[in-house]
Design an enzyme around this catalytic site. Structure first.
Site, PDB file in Angstrom:
ATOM      1  N   ASP A 125       0.872  -1.165   0.000  1.00 48.80           N
ATOM      2  CA  ASP A 125       0.000   0.000   0.000  1.00 48.80           C
ATOM      3  C   ASP A 125       0.928   1.239   0.000  1.00 48.80           C
ATOM      4  O   ASP A 125       2.128   1.103   0.263  1.00 48.80           O
ATOM      5  CB  ASP A 125      -0.836  -0.103   1.287  1.00 48.80           C
ATOM      6  N   ASP A 127       0.014   5.135   1.187  1.00 45.58           N
ATOM      7  CA  ASP A 127      -0.109   6.070   2.320  1.00 45.58           C
ATOM      8  C   ASP A 127      -0.178   5.329   3.649  1.00 45.58           C
ATOM      9  O   ASP A 127      -0.982   4.416   3.827  1.00 45.58           O
ATOM     10  CB  ASP A 127      -1.375   6.926   2.156  1.00 45.58           C
ATOM     11  N   ASP A 329      -2.009  -0.461   5.765  1.00 48.37           N
ATOM     12  CA  ASP A 329      -2.402   0.097   7.074  1.00 48.37           C
ATOM     13  C   ASP A 329      -3.889   0.401   7.199  1.00 48.37           C
ATOM     14  O   ASP A 329      -4.346   0.786   8.268  1.00 48.37           O
ATOM     15  CB  ASP A 329      -1.652   1.413   7.299  1.00 48.37           C
TER      16      ASP A 329
HETATM   17  O1  LIG Z   1      -4.397   3.069  -0.388  1.00 46.48           O
HETATM   18  P1  LIG Z   1      -3.467   4.156   0.041  1.00 46.48           P
HETATM   19  O2  LIG Z   1      -2.253   4.268  -0.823  1.00 46.48           O
HETATM   20  O3  LIG Z   1      -3.099   4.036   1.511  1.00 46.48           O
HETATM   21  O4  LIG Z   1      -4.285   5.507  -0.130  1.00 46.48           O
HETATM   22  C1  LIG Z   1      -5.347   5.795   0.760  1.00 46.48           C
HETATM   23  C2  LIG Z   1      -5.607   7.280   0.783  1.00 46.48           C
HETATM   24  O5  LIG Z   1      -4.364   7.900   1.056  1.00 46.48           O
HETATM   25  C3  LIG Z   1      -4.318   9.327   1.037  1.00 46.48           C
HETATM   26  O6  LIG Z   1      -4.967   9.813   2.195  1.00 46.48           O
HETATM   27  C4  LIG Z   1      -4.367   9.414   3.409  1.00 46.48           C
HETATM   28  O7  LIG Z   1      -3.032   9.919   3.483  1.00 46.48           O
HETATM   29  C5  LIG Z   1      -2.925  11.371   3.499  1.00 46.48           C
HETATM   30  C6  LIG Z   1      -1.455  11.739   3.479  1.00 46.48           C
HETATM   31  O8  LIG Z   1      -0.764  11.169   4.549  1.00 46.48           O
HETATM   32  C7  LIG Z   1      -3.666  11.905   4.739  1.00 46.48           C
HETATM   33  O9  LIG Z   1      -3.619  13.334   4.748  1.00 46.48           O
HETATM   34  C8  LIG Z   1      -5.130  11.450   4.684  1.00 46.48           C
HETATM   35  O10 LIG Z   1      -5.797  11.849   5.874  1.00 46.48           O
HETATM   36  C9  LIG Z   1      -5.206   9.931   4.579  1.00 46.48           C
HETATM   37  O11 LIG Z   1      -6.552   9.489   4.399  1.00 46.48           O
HETATM   38  C10 LIG Z   1      -4.929   9.865  -0.223  1.00 46.48           C
HETATM   39  O12 LIG Z   1      -4.943  11.268  -0.193  1.00 46.48           O
HETATM   40  C11 LIG Z   1      -6.310   9.288  -0.426  1.00 46.48           C
HETATM   41  O13 LIG Z   1      -6.865   9.809  -1.586  1.00 46.48           O
HETATM   42  C12 LIG Z   1      -6.159   7.780  -0.535  1.00 46.48           C
HETATM   43  O14 LIG Z   1      -7.384   7.172  -0.823  1.00 46.48           O
END
Ligand SMILES: O=P(O)(O)OC[C@H]1O[C@H](O[C@H]2O[C@H](CO)[C@@H](O)[C@H](O)[C@H]2O)[C@H](O)[C@@H](O)[C@@H]1O
Length: 386
Positions: A125, A127, A329
């Site tokens: 993954d 983020d 995560d």
């Molecule tokens: O599947 P992933 O790669 O984990 O993406 C999931 C989401 O990640 C991002 O949002 C998350 O991370 C951001 C930066 O650390 C944080 O600000 C936010 O609160 C988290 O939800 C991304 O911006 C999303 O669009 C993704 O879906």
């Protein structure tokens, strides 16, 4: 084989080839009404609805509770003289939780024993796994050390990143050409070309060329939803523009509404905006991420299906000598953990610094432990090959 780009209707209406059916890509799950006409704004709405929203909807249906619990609490939130007791309690809870989800680092010997003579495939993954969670999604950068750990992993094992972000965005953030990328929670997969009959004529699978000029397969099971998601994105931007801190992202096959930087008293308004969208677009559904609400097509597709799809494309499915490892995560990563657990085929590793129920087998605390685990994998492989 004739895989035509820009196929007129990506909706599956013909009998499904056996292997696709096994992956769950059924025509009735993609039964989005076929347009034929032009894609004018508002075309995909069921019924026009009038604002303002009724906040009662989201209060009564549990959305707000889910929003509150969607990202780990931080110790600094513990106030007053109880701080040390509370922090100790958290540590005790974490350590007892780790009995059920042991550290992947401490269990590395066990993992590597099991991996002996097997082909490992690594799924990551982005983020919260490769990059730390930060307030601004546009600044969620991975460190150079992490990039180099991922690059090394990809030298030894087939490696893919499966993210909720758009594929282009996650590629821009990671910047490695040695990997496969799946964006929009697996609804946009750029994978290896598999020269078998099973690819024949699949309307959601087209031949494409990657950044390196290499021939790849582009699998987009929700292609038909692109204009609808675009329309919803624009509506959400408009409807949340006065909510301080709200941010809407367009991931092409899904759209995210962030509330991490929105005052908690305004969360019901955010929730109601999304709730109203789902009423207007019954072919879209909600998933919760870390302080983010995500709107995506109602199709039977998720990160777990993406793992199965990639394993199949890599020629690694239905084999006893393959060990997939998935590290993530978030709630959306649970679909992938579940596929591995239920198929009894490999290890899910949850990244979490707080106790959480999960379908993963092991855990690591944070991205820095992810990096250590990736480096350990490479060290182990080098020794194996020596
Ligand atoms: O599947 P992933 O790669 O984990 O993406 C999931 C989401 O990640 C991002 O949002 C998350 O991370 C951001 C930066 O650390 C944080 O600000 C936010 O609160 C988290 O939800 C991304 O911006 C999303 O669009 C993704 O879906």
């Amino acid at each position: 084989m004739d895989l035509k780009p820009n196929h007129s209707s990506p909706v599956l209406t013909d009998p499904i080839p056996i292997n696709k059916s096994r992956l769950g890509i059924h025509s009735n799950l993609l039964s989005y009404p076929q347009s034929g006409g032009s894609l004018s704004p508002g075309k995909y709405k069921m019924t026009p609805r009038k604002k303002p929203a009724k906040l009662d909807d989201v209060r009564s249906n549990g959305w707000l509770d889910a929003m509150k619990s969607s990202s780990p609490p931080r110790k600094k939130l513990i106030k007053g003289f109880n701080i040390e007791v509370a922090a100790d309690d958290i540590d005790i809870a974490y350590h007892s939780w780790m009995i059920k989800y042991p550290s992947a680092l401490k269990s590395f010997e066990q993992i590597s024993k099991h991996a002996k003579n097997k082909k490992i495939a690594v799924f990551l993954d982005y983020d919260g796994t490769l990059s730390p969670i930060v307030d601004d999604p546009d600044r969620a950068f991975m460190s150079d050390a992490m990039r180099s750990a991922v690059r090394n992993v990809a030298k030894y094992f087939p490696t893919a990143i499966i993210s909720g972000r758009s594929r282009d965005k996650v590629y821009e953030l990671v910047g490695l050409t040695e990997l496969f990328y799946a964006g929009s929670h697996g609804m946009d997969i750029m994978g290896p070309v598999k020269h078998t009959e099973s690819d024949d004529g699949h309307p959601n699978c087209v031949r494409s060329i990657d950044q390196e000029g290499k021939e790849v397969n582009l699998f987009q099971p929700a292609r038909e939803f692109i204009p609808m998601i675009d329309e919803v994105f624009r509506t959400l931007v408009e409807n949340t523009k006065d909510i301080k801190g709200a941010k809407v992202e367009n991931h092409k096959f899904c759209t995210s509404v962030h509330y991490r930087n929105v005052e908690e008293k305004n969360w019901p308004i955010i929730a109601q905006c999304v709730h109203d969208i789902l009423k207007d677009y019954p072919r879209l559904r909600l998933t919760h991420g870390r302080k983010v609400l995500e709107v995506r097509p109602v199709i039977d597709w998720n990160k777990g299906k993406a793992v199965e799809f990639l394993l199949e494309s890599l020629g690694l499915s239905d084999r006893d000598d393959v060990l997939p490892i998935y590290i993530g995560d978030d709630k959306t990563d649970e679909d992938a953990f579940k596929v591995l657990k239920e198929g009894n085929m490999g290890y899910g590793i949850l990244v979490s610094s707080v106790p959480k129920e999960s379908n993963a087998i092991f855990s690591v605390r944070d991205p820095s432990e992810v990096k250590k685990f990736l480096k350990a994998l490479v060290r182990w492989k080098r020794l194996e090959e020596a």
